[in-house]
Design a protein around this motif. Sequence first.
Motif, PDB file in Angstrom:
ATOM      1  N   CYS A 101       0.957  -1.414   0.207  1.00  0.00           N
ATOM      2  CA  CYS A 101       0.111   0.240   0.613  1.00  0.00           C
ATOM      3  C   CYS A 101       1.006   0.893  -0.298  1.00  0.00           C
ATOM      4  O   CYS A 101       0.510   2.333  -0.526  1.00  0.00           O
ATOM      5  CB  CYS A 101      -1.019  -0.128   1.077  1.00  0.00           C
ATOM      6  SG  CYS A 101      -2.411  -1.783   1.501  1.00  0.00           S
ATOM      7  N   GLY A 102       1.963   0.824   0.520  1.00  0.00           N
ATOM      8  CA  GLY A 102       3.571   2.668   0.046  1.00  0.00           C
ATOM      9  C   GLY A 102       2.706   2.970   1.011  1.00  0.00           C
ATOM     10  O   GLY A 102       2.724   3.064   2.277  1.00  0.00           O
ATOM     11  N   ARG A 103       2.457   4.633   1.130  1.00  0.00           N
ATOM     12  CA  ARG A 103       1.703   5.699   1.274  1.00  0.00           C
ATOM     13  C   ARG A 103       0.623   5.550   1.934  1.00  0.00           C
ATOM     14  O   ARG A 103       0.117   6.713   2.793  1.00  0.00           O
ATOM     15  CB  ARG A 103       2.339   6.893   1.441  1.00  0.00           C
ATOM     16  CG  ARG A 103       1.726   7.864  -0.476  1.00  0.00           C
ATOM     17  CD  ARG A 103       1.973   8.919  -0.764  1.00  0.00           C
ATOM     18  NE  ARG A 103       0.715   8.972  -1.754  1.00  0.00           N
ATOM     19  CZ  ARG A 103       1.098  10.589  -2.615  1.00  0.00           C
ATOM     20  NH1 ARG A 103       1.637  11.079  -2.248  1.00  0.00           N
ATOM     21  NH2 ARG A 103       0.743  10.569  -3.550  1.00  0.00           N
ATOM     22  N   VAL A 104      -0.131   4.589   1.766  1.00  0.00           N
ATOM     23  CA  VAL A 104      -1.132   4.860   1.871  1.00  0.00           C
ATOM     24  C   VAL A 104      -1.688   4.043   2.905  1.00  0.00           C
ATOM     25  O   VAL A 104      -2.470   2.118   2.600  1.00  0.00           O
ATOM     26  CB  VAL A 104      -3.022   4.146   0.909  1.00  0.00           C
ATOM     27  CG1 VAL A 104      -4.169   4.052   0.783  1.00  0.00           C
ATOM     28  CG2 VAL A 104      -2.125   4.880  -0.494  1.00  0.00           C
ATOM     29  N   ALA A 126      -5.680  10.908   1.403  1.00  0.00           N
ATOM     30  CA  ALA A 126      -6.408   9.040   1.029  1.00  0.00           C
ATOM     31  C   ALA A 126      -6.629   8.947   2.788  1.00  0.00           C
ATOM     32  O   ALA A 126      -6.203   9.524   3.867  1.00  0.00           O
ATOM     33  CB  ALA A 126      -5.878   8.770   0.873  1.00  0.00           C
ATOM     34  N   GLU A 127      -7.949   8.239   2.989  1.00  0.00           N
ATOM     35  CA  GLU A 127      -8.261   7.554   4.216  1.00  0.00           C
ATOM     36  C   GLU A 127      -7.770   6.116   4.391  1.00  0.00           C
ATOM     37  O   GLU A 127      -8.552   5.587   2.582  1.00  0.00           O
ATOM     38  CB  GLU A 127      -9.792   8.134   4.621  1.00  0.00           C
ATOM     39  CG  GLU A 127      -9.880   9.314   4.725  1.00  0.00           C
ATOM     40  CD  GLU A 127     -11.448   9.513   5.647  1.00  0.00           C
ATOM     41  OE1 GLU A 127     -12.084   9.307   5.287  1.00  0.00           O
ATOM     42  OE2 GLU A 127     -11.779  10.570   5.802  1.00  0.00           O
ATOM     43  N   GLY A 182      -3.368   3.434  -6.154  1.00  0.00           N
ATOM     44  CA  GLY A 182      -2.831   4.928  -5.643  1.00  0.00           C
ATOM     45  C   GLY A 182      -2.378   3.605  -4.682  1.00  0.00           C
ATOM     46  O   GLY A 182      -1.614   4.724  -3.606  1.00  0.00           O
ATOM     47  N   PHE A 183      -1.744   2.920  -4.941  1.00  0.00           N
ATOM     48  CA  PHE A 183      -1.106   1.870  -3.965  1.00  0.00           C
ATOM     49  C   PHE A 183       0.694   1.770  -4.227  1.00  0.00           C
ATOM     50  O   PHE A 183       0.811   3.151  -5.266  1.00  0.00           O
ATOM     51  CB  PHE A 183      -1.153   0.395  -3.909  1.00  0.00           C
ATOM     52  CG  PHE A 183      -2.851   0.484  -2.934  1.00  0.00           C
ATOM     53  CD1 PHE A 183      -3.298   1.286  -1.473  1.00  0.00           C
ATOM     54  CD2 PHE A 183      -4.194   0.026  -3.670  1.00  0.00           C
ATOM     55  CE1 PHE A 183      -4.341   0.937  -1.209  1.00  0.00           C
ATOM     56  CE2 PHE A 183      -4.864   0.446  -2.812  1.00  0.00           C
ATOM     57  CZ  PHE A 183      -5.168   0.568  -2.157  1.00  0.00           C
ATOM     58  N   ASN A 233      -7.316   7.701  -4.219  1.00  0.00           N
ATOM     59  CA  ASN A 233      -5.517   7.579  -3.054  1.00  0.00           C
ATOM     60  C   ASN A 233      -5.175   8.974  -3.137  1.00  0.00           C
ATOM     61  O   ASN A 233      -3.888   8.505  -2.948  1.00  0.00           O
ATOM     62  CB  ASN A 233      -5.448   6.048  -2.167  1.00  0.00           C
ATOM     63  CG  ASN A 233      -6.123   5.228  -1.856  1.00  0.00           C
ATOM     64  OD1 ASN A 233      -7.074   5.340  -0.958  1.00  0.00           O
ATOM     65  ND2 ASN A 233      -6.404   4.111  -2.356  1.00  0.00           N
ATOM     66  N   GLY A 234      -5.149  10.365  -3.629  1.00  0.00           N
ATOM     67  CA  GLY A 234      -4.875  10.765  -3.057  1.00  0.00           C
ATOM     68  C   GLY A 234      -3.375  10.827  -4.980  1.00  0.00           C
ATOM     69  O   GLY A 234      -2.991  11.666  -5.032  1.00  0.00           O
TER      70      GLY A 234
END
Length: 364
Positions: A101-104, A126-127, A182-183, A233-234
Motif C-alpha cells: 500500500c505504500g504511503r496509503v 486518502a483515508e 493509488g497504492f 487515494n490522492g
Amino acid sequence: MSLFTPTKVGTLELPNRIVMSAMTRSRAPESGVPTALTAQYYAQRATAGLIVTGSVNVSPQATGYLWTEGLYTDDQVAGWQRVSAAVHEAGGRIVAQLIHCGRVSHTSLQPGQASPPGITDAAAKAEVFALTDDGTPGMVAASMPRALTTREIEETVGDFVAAARNARRAGLDGVEIQGGNGFLVEQFLSAANTRSDRYGHGSVFLLEVVEAIGAAVPGFPLGVKLTPGGVINGIVSPANWPELYLRLLDELNDRDVAFVTLADQAAVGAPGGYDSAFAVQARQTFQRTLVLGGGYSGESAAAALQAGRADLISFARPYVANPDLTARIRAGRPLAEPDPTTFYGGGAEGYTDYPTDPEGTRSQ
C-alpha cells in the motif's frame, strides 16, 4: 464469444469469462491469517471463471488496511492452503492479488507504529480503515510517510517475489500485482514520483517486480492490475499518462505476464479513469489476455466481449451479495444488493450469509 465461452489464461483453463475482482473485506483479525470464513466465502463464489482474492500484503510494512490478509508467514500460507483447497473442491480457480500500500497506510498498522513507507515523504490525500485515536476501528487520514531508500525498494521487489513463491506453496493458481488504485506500484507511475534514483522512471519498479516473479516462479500465471488515469487515494496522473500506460502495456508483452486487468474508475462513479479511445488503443497494444472491469452488468459485459474489446470481464461489488453471480447472469435474474455497513470487518454477516437465487440455480 460470450461470457460463457471457455478460455485459457496462461496455464489456467477457465470455464467462463467472468472474473471476481479483488475486494478488501477485512476479515483476518489474527495476524493476517485467512480464516475458515475466508475459505467459505471464496468457495461460495467458485463458479466464477477466475477469482482474484482481496489484496494480500507482501510484508508487514505493506499493510494499509486493518485486518487484511498477508502472504509472508507460514501461518498465512497455511490459511491460504485451506482457502485454495476449498475453492478447488468447489471447482474454482483462484489467484492472489499481491499488494504493497505504500504511503496509503497509517502508523497504527505499521510495525512499531512507524511512518508508512512511501516513494517520497509526500502524504497521500486518502483515508484508510485503521485504528482511531481511541483505539477503535474506523476511517482515518493516511499518515505522513517516509521516503524509501533505493535499497529498501530493492528489498520490496524481493517481498513481492517471496509472496508469489508463498502463493504457489499455498496451492493458489497464480498471482496478480496490484498496480493501481493509488497504492505503491501506481505511486511510482504517478506525478508523485520525484525520485532521482533509477526508480524515478515511471514503470521501472513494476517491471522489476514482474521480471523477478517470472524468474522465481516460471510458468506460474502472473497478472497485473492497472487503473489508467485514476486519481483514487490522492494519485495525480502525469499529463502524458495515456502514452505512459500504452508504453507499459507494450513492455509487458515482452515479460512473463498472462493477463492485464484495466479497471475504469470513472465507470464506478469515481473521478479520473480512461475513455473508449484509450481502451481501444490498449486492446491493440497488449497482445495477451485483457480483462476489463468497472461497473459492468451482464448485458454490457456480453456486449464488450462480442465487440472484441476484452477477453474477460471483471465484477466487484455484485459479487458481495451474489455468490451465484454467474448463474444469475446466465439466467437473466435480478441481482441482490449488498449491505455497505458489513463491507469491512465483522464475521459471517454480510460476508458468507448472502443466499443464492433458487430460480437462477434451477435454470442452469
